[in-house]
Design an enzyme around this catalytic site. Structure first.
Site, short mmCIF file in Angstrom:
data_model
loop_
_atom_site.label_atom_id
_atom_site.label_comp_id
_atom_site.label_asym_id
_atom_site.label_seq_id
_atom_site.Cartn_x
_atom_site.Cartn_y
_atom_site.Cartn_z
N GLY A 236 2.14 -64.25 -14.61
CA GLY A 236 1.77 -64.82 -13.32
C GLY A 236 2.83 -65.65 -12.64
O GLY A 236 2.63 -66.11 -11.52
N GLU A 271 3.24 -62.86 -21.02
CA GLU A 271 3.16 -61.51 -20.45
C GLU A 271 3.72 -61.49 -19.02
O GLU A 271 3.00 -61.20 -18.07
CB GLU A 271 1.69 -61.05 -20.40
N PRO A 272 4.98 -61.82 -18.83
CA PRO A 272 5.51 -61.85 -17.47
C PRO A 272 5.77 -60.45 -16.93
O PRO A 272 6.18 -59.56 -17.68
CB PRO A 272 6.84 -62.60 -17.63
N GLY A 273 5.49 -60.24 -15.66
CA GLY A 273 5.79 -58.97 -15.01
C GLY A 273 6.70 -59.23 -13.82
O GLY A 273 7.91 -59.01 -13.87
N ARG A 310 2.17 -53.16 -1.23
CA ARG A 310 1.84 -54.60 -1.29
C ARG A 310 1.49 -55.21 0.06
O ARG A 310 0.52 -55.97 0.14
CB ARG A 310 2.98 -55.39 -1.98
N TYR A 314 -2.18 -56.59 -0.16
CA TYR A 314 -2.28 -58.03 -0.40
C TYR A 314 -1.79 -58.87 0.78
O TYR A 314 -1.56 -60.07 0.61
CB TYR A 314 -1.42 -58.44 -1.60
N CYS A 341 -0.94 -42.65 8.62
CA CYS A 341 -1.97 -42.76 9.64
C CYS A 341 -3.02 -43.79 9.25
O CYS A 341 -4.17 -43.46 8.93
CB CYS A 341 -2.59 -41.40 9.87
N GLU A 342 -2.60 -45.03 9.22
CA GLU A 342 -3.47 -46.18 8.93
C GLU A 342 -2.83 -47.36 9.66
O GLU A 342 -1.62 -47.54 9.59
CB GLU A 342 -3.45 -46.55 7.44
#
Ligand SMILES: *Cc1c(COP(=O)(O)O)cnc(C)c1O
Length: 409
Positions: A236, A271-273, A310, A314, A341-342
């Site tokens: 996180g 658990e870093p990403g 992203r 988000y 097309c969004e």
């Protein structure tokens, strides 16, 4: 330091001028710096040197096999969330005794594979999951190491879409349920309770929620006299996407974790990403068209939300910078958008920008985490290429997907 820098107004990835790279490689593509990846991992390790943790890189943040292989060689373990990630990680050379498995909905097939491969920990997220692992382990004649994921009801003060440690989130067990579970675990004879795990959210920029979480875990362990091999403190850790983002200071947290570890006599897992891969890549794109509307100018890129999700998913803001800097300015507002097309297929808006033209190249910054791993074939578009600057050469670490595979009926 960043290995993506301007030299004489041209954007470079390590020693490579991106203006030159785009002459040979079709955009859009993800461009990585291997040096950046290595440096990030070693820096993380250095920050927690006293703690000497097992670092289980969060594979879902970027599961490119080359990245897994590089991290594996540096000593990283892995945090996986599916059968596919588990198999890919094992294939990349990371050993099963350095792999933890998270997720609220692991299937029977996934659990069987994890039990068979004797991974370090299956971090369970419900009592039902634990019962199923017990039944499967009995059938397979094995005793399985598990962690229990705690939902500490701590607000990570991040975007609510990436918050995971509050009571209203689906993850983990509440303190009360966790304690209850521990008191009855002797009934599940094929399980070995080795850890408590926690992961309160992503892109966290303050150490306060982490400190709170440490206190909560510490109290649970002491009050219930638990002896555990590991406490898995999750990932996180935030990175600075915008100039105003403060970087999270890990030195102070590291000291606290060290105290915690000594006090409870357990080993620590992280658990870093994002903090390992986030700034290792830029997404290189060409300006397809520029269109003036009543309210703004649209800069239409050849990269879409399917390639980089992203911003749409988000509301994440990633700066977009020109591959060649020039001194002329244009007045905004301008908005960088993609072809899908969004209406959510848009990236970022600026009130001022340098003069740009159709067929110019730009770079979406810090796209290494949750970039390629979240991409899809929406609009029947092939997955784009991934290129890495690696020891004085450019390596294709994922080929652009062949369109013929997508159109076969
Ligand atoms: C996604 C995830 C991580 C990684 O989070 P980052 O914000 O990328 O560091 C770690 N642990 C678990 C359980 C996750 O689901």
């Amino acid at each position: 330091m960043s290995y993506f820098q301007y030299k004489n107004s041209k954007l470079f990835a390590e020693k490579y001028s991106i203006s030159n790279i785009v002459k040979n490689i079709k955009t859009p593509f993800y461009l990585y710096s291997e040096k950046q990846l290595i440096e990030n991992f070693l820096n993380f390790k250095k920050n927690f040197k006293n703690v000497n943790p097992l670092i289980c890189y969060s594979v879902k943040s970027n599961s490119n096999p080359s990245i897994l292989r590089i991290l594996g060689k540096l000593g990283s373990g892995a945090d996986v969330v599916s059968e596919g990630e588990l198999l890919k990680t094992l294939n990349s050379g990371i050993k099963s005794n350095k792999i933890v498995f998270s997720g609220v909905g692991k299937t029977e097939e996934e659990l069987k594979l994890a039990i068979k491969k004797r991974i370090l920990l299956i971090n369970i997220e419900s009592e039902s999951e634990a019962k199923l692992i017990n039944t499967l382990s009995k059938r397979m004649g094995k005793k399985t190491s598990i962690g229990i994921r705690l939902n500490p009801n701590v607000d990570a003060k991040t975007n609510e879409k990436i918050s995971t440690g509050k009571a209203e989130n689906k993850f983990g067990l509440s303190s009360k349920n966790l304690i209850n579970f521990c008191n009855n675990i002797h009934n599940l004879k094929y399980l070995k309770l080795d850890a408590i795990s926690v992961h309160i959210g992503s892109q966290i920029l303050s150490d306060k929620p982490y400190k709170k979480t440490l206190d909560i875990i510490s109290n649970i362990i002491k009050e219930n006299k638990l002896t555990l091999k590991f406490v898995d403190l999750g990932g996180g850790f935030g990175i600075s996407y915008k100039n105003k983002d403060k970087k999270i200071k890990l030195t102070n947290y590291s000291k606290l974790v060290n105290k915690f570890k000594k006090n409870l006599n357990c080993n620590i897992i992280f658990e870093p990403g994002r903090s390992i891969v986030g700034n290792t890549s830029m997404l290189i794109s060409k300006i397809q068209y520029i269109k003036k509307s009543l309210k703004k100018q649209f800069i239409i890129l050849d990269v879409g939300m399917n390639d980089f999700m992203r911003p749409a998913l988000y509301d994440a803001e990633h700066n977009i910078i020109p591959v060649k800097k020039i001194n002329k300015k244009i007045k905004g507002p301008i908005e960088f958008v993609g072809p899908i097309c969004e209406s959510t297929c848009k990236f970022i808006k600026y009130n001022r920008y340098q003069k740009i033209s159709e067929n110019d190249f730009v770079a979406i910054t810090k796209t290494g985490a949750y970039g390629s791993s979240l991409s899809s074939n929406y609009n029947t578009r092939p997955l784009i290429a991934e290129i890495m600057v690696s020891k004085n050469k450019l390596t294709i670490i994922r080929k652009r997907q062949d369109l013929s595979k997508l159109i076969k009926i």
